[in-house]
Write a protein that holds these residues in place. Structure first.
Motif, mmCIF file in Angstrom:
data_model
loop_
_atom_site.group_PDB
_atom_site.id
_atom_site.type_symbol
_atom_site.label_atom_id
_atom_site.label_comp_id
_atom_site.label_asym_id
_atom_site.label_seq_id
_atom_site.Cartn_x
_atom_site.Cartn_y
_atom_site.Cartn_z
ATOM 1 N N ARG A 60 19.519 4.226 6.764
ATOM 2 C CA ARG A 60 20.384 3.296 6.286
ATOM 3 C C ARG A 60 20.935 4.564 5.761
ATOM 4 N NH1 ARG A 60 17.945 -1.560 4.818
ATOM 5 N NH2 ARG A 60 18.282 -0.715 2.529
ATOM 6 N N GLN A 61 20.617 5.428 5.350
ATOM 7 C CA GLN A 61 22.117 6.745 4.771
ATOM 8 C C GLN A 61 22.288 8.260 6.287
ATOM 9 O OE1 GLN A 61 19.075 8.992 1.345
ATOM 10 N NE2 GLN A 61 20.580 7.027 0.780
ATOM 11 N N ASN A 62 21.352 7.562 6.706
ATOM 12 C CA ASN A 62 22.138 8.735 8.240
ATOM 13 C C ASN A 62 22.599 8.146 9.378
ATOM 14 O OD1 ASN A 62 20.886 10.797 6.572
ATOM 15 N ND2 ASN A 62 18.595 10.128 7.577
ATOM 16 N N GLY A 63 22.820 6.471 8.715
ATOM 17 C CA GLY A 63 23.234 5.654 10.198
ATOM 18 C C GLY A 63 23.095 5.136 10.452
ATOM 19 N N ILE A 64 21.335 4.995 10.695
ATOM 20 C CA ILE A 64 20.680 3.960 12.034
ATOM 21 C C ILE A 64 20.682 3.038 10.734
ATOM 22 C CG2 ILE A 64 18.891 3.400 13.137
ATOM 23 C CD1 ILE A 64 18.140 6.848 12.257
ATOM 24 N N GLU A 67 0.493 -0.877 0.394
ATOM 25 C CA GLU A 67 -0.207 -0.038 0.101
ATOM 26 C C GLU A 67 0.953 1.004 -0.073
ATOM 27 O OE1 GLU A 67 -2.617 -0.822 3.404
ATOM 28 O OE2 GLU A 67 -3.740 -2.090 2.292
ATOM 29 N N PRO A 68 0.195 2.728 -0.604
ATOM 30 C CA PRO A 68 0.962 3.779 -0.450
ATOM 31 C C PRO A 68 1.923 3.601 0.844
ATOM 32 C CG PRO A 68 -1.093 4.408 -1.394
ATOM 33 C CD PRO A 68 -0.772 3.254 -0.477
ATOM 34 N N THR A 69 1.705 3.363 2.026
ATOM 35 C CA THR A 69 2.422 3.425 3.329
ATOM 36 C C THR A 69 3.570 2.511 3.424
ATOM 37 O OG1 THR A 69 0.367 4.452 4.057
ATOM 38 C CG2 THR A 69 2.012 4.006 5.779
ATOM 39 N N THR A 70 3.667 1.685 2.839
ATOM 40 C CA THR A 70 4.714 -0.005 2.854
ATOM 41 C C THR A 70 5.672 0.891 2.215
ATOM 42 O OG1 THR A 70 2.658 -1.378 2.113
ATOM 43 C CG2 THR A 70 4.360 -2.179 2.136
ATOM 44 N N ILE A 71 5.107 1.316 0.915
ATOM 45 C CA ILE A 71 6.670 2.227 -0.124
ATOM 46 C C ILE A 71 6.742 2.622 1.241
ATOM 47 C CG2 ILE A 71 7.216 3.666 -2.065
ATOM 48 C CD1 ILE A 71 6.176 0.536 -2.963
ATOM 49 N N GLY A 72 6.354 3.568 2.119
ATOM 50 C CA GLY A 72 6.384 5.355 2.349
ATOM 51 C C GLY A 72 7.849 4.760 3.958
ATOM 52 N N VAL A 73 6.735 3.670 4.398
ATOM 53 C CA VAL A 73 8.312 3.135 5.163
ATOM 54 C C VAL A 73 9.030 2.761 4.623
ATOM 55 C CG1 VAL A 73 8.423 0.983 7.061
ATOM 56 C CG2 VAL A 73 6.436 1.913 6.394
ATOM 57 N N ILE A 74 9.433 1.980 3.468
ATOM 58 C CA ILE A 74 10.124 1.370 2.891
ATOM 59 C C ILE A 74 11.433 2.703 2.541
ATOM 60 C CG2 ILE A 74 11.746 0.408 0.443
ATOM 61 C CD1 ILE A 74 8.594 -1.352 0.088
ATOM 62 N N GLN A 75 11.253 3.703 1.871
ATOM 63 C CA GLN A 75 11.797 5.070 2.221
ATOM 64 C C GLN A 75 12.670 5.160 3.055
ATOM 65 O OE1 GLN A 75 9.351 7.138 -0.554
ATOM 66 N NE2 GLN A 75 10.086 6.563 -2.787
#
Ligand code: PMV
Length: 322
Positions: A265-269, A251-259
Motif C-alpha cells: 500500500r505504501q508503494n501504491g498497490i 502464524e509467523p507467515t500470517t504477520i509476514g503477509v500483513i507486513q
C-alpha cells in the motif's frame, strides 16, 4: 432423481465472532459477507438403512460425521420428518485455499434437506436452517453480498441478500499458509474471545461498522470496503490476543503477509487483508492489481499458494454433478 444442492463458500467482511445463544447459533453481532465463485459444495441425500456420510466419495466416520447426523436430526425434528439418510457431498473447496468449508457445507446440506423432503421453504427459512448447522452458512444461501442480521431468536436471525450480482471490481486472493486443521474451532475461539476487555467495545461497534460497510458497498467504493474489512478483521484478532488467557490464529507467515500488505500500500498497490479463524490470509484487490500482488507474494514467500476468486451465486439445484 432428486436434484443436487450447490452452495458456495463466503468470506465475512464484517465478522461474526460471538454467540448470544449457542444451541440456536444466534450471534451477538450482525455480519456481512461476499459469496465466492471458486469454492463450493454439492450435496444430495438418499434414504438408507444406516446413516452414512460420504465426502468426495469417501465414507467419513467420527465427530465430523456425527455433526452432520446431529444436524439432520435437528432438521427432522423441526419439520416432523424421520428415517435414516445417507449424505453425499462433493467439496470443491481446494485444500490449498485454506478457506473453511463449513459455510458451503451446511448451506448445501440445508438445501439438500429441503429438496429431499420437498419442503416449501423460502430463502429466509433456508437461511435459518443453514444457520443451525453453522452460523456463516446462513449467508451462503445468497450470492454476491449478504447480511446476516443477528436478530434475537430463531425467527429473527437470518441472512438476506444485499446485492446478489454486484457491479464492482472486487477480487479475493486466498493465500495458503497452512492447510492443517485449525488449532481451535471457531465455536471455542469465539467463546474464549468473550473474556477480552475489548469484547464489549467490539460488539458495540458492530452496528456502526455494518452500516459503514453497507454504504461503501452501495457507493461501489472499493477503498472504503477494503479499509473497513481490514479494520474489522484486525479487531476480531485483537480480541483473541487480549482474551484471558490470550490466543491467536496467526502464524509467523500470517504477520509476514500483513507486513507485505502494508508495504504494498505504501508503494501504491491498493490491497487489503482479512483473516478468519486460521492462519491463512485473504486479500482484497482490484483486477488490475491481481498479477502484481501475486508476484510480490510468491517472491516474498517460497511455498505460498494463491487462489483467485470473485463473486459467486446463491444456492443452486442441479440435475447431475458437473
Ligand atoms: O460459522 P462458523 O462456525 O464457520 O464461524 C465463522 C467465523 C468466521 O469465519 C471467523 C467469521 C464469519 O463471519 O464467517
Amino acid at each position: 432423481m432428486k436434484k443436487i444442492a450447490r452452495a458456495h463458500t463466503n468470506i465475512a467482511l464484517i465478522k461474526y465472532w460471538g454467540k448470544q445463544n449457542a444451541a440456536l447459533r444466534i450471534p451477538l453481532m450482525s455480519s456481512l459477507s461476499m459469496t465466492l465463485d471458486a469454492f463450493y459444495t454439492d450435496t444430495y441425500l438418499e434414504p438408507s438403512q444406516q446413516e452414512q456420510f460420504y465426502l468426495n466419495g469417501k465414507l467419513i466416520e467420527g465427530p465430523e460425521a456425527q455433526r452432520v447426523f446431529n444436524y439432520l436430526h435437528l432438521l427432522q425434528r423441526r419439520y416432523g420428518k424421520s428415517g435414516n439418510l445417507s449424505v453425499h457431498s462433493q467439496n470443491h473447496v481446494p485444500t490449498a485455499a485454506g478457506l473453511a468449508s463449513s459455510s458451503s457445507a451446511f448451506a448445501a446440506l440445508a438445501a439438500a434437506f429441503a429438496e429431499y423432503y420437498q419442503l416449501a421453504v423460502n430463502e429466509t427459512e433456508l437461511s435459518r436452517m443453514a444457520r443451525l448447522g453453522s452460523g456463516s452458512a446462513s449467508r451462503s444461501v445468497f450470492g454476491g453480498f449478504a447480511v446476516w442480521q443477528k436478530g434475537t431468536d430463531d425467527q429473527s436471525s437470518f441472512a438476506y441478500s444485499l446485492d446478489s450480482n454486484p457491479d464492482l471490481d472486487l477480487q479475493l486472493l486466498a493465500v495458503e499458509i497452512n492447510t492443517g486443521a485449525k488449532k481451535r474451532s471457531s465455536t471455542k475461539g469465539m467463546q474464549a474471545a468473550q473474556t477480552s476487555p475489548f469484547f464489549a467495545p467490539w460488539i458495540k461497534r458492530n452496528s456502526l461498522e455494518l452500516s459503514q460497510m453497507i454504504n461503501a458497498i452501495k457507493n461501489h467504493d472499493f477503498t472504503r470496503i477494503g479499509q473497513l474489512a481490514e479494520l474489522n478483521a484486525s479487531e476480531m484478532h485483537a480480541v483473541n490476543l487480549t482474551a484471558q488467557p490470550g490466543f491467536t490464529y496467526f502464524e509467523p507467515t500470517t504477520i509476514g503477509v500483513i507486513q507485505l500488505v502494508h508495504e504494498m500500500r505504501q508503494n501504491g498497490i491498493e490491497v487489503y487483508y482479512t483473516i478468519d479463524a486460521g492462519p491463512n490470509v485473504k486479500l482484497l484487490c482490484q483486477l488490475k492489481n491481481v498479477k502484481i500482488v501475486k508476484e510480490k507474494l510468491v517472491s516474498a514467500f517460497d511455498h505460498v499458494k494463491i487462489i483467485n476468486a470473485s463473486f459467486g451465486p446463491g444456492i443452486q439445484y442441479l440435475d447431475n454433478y458437473e
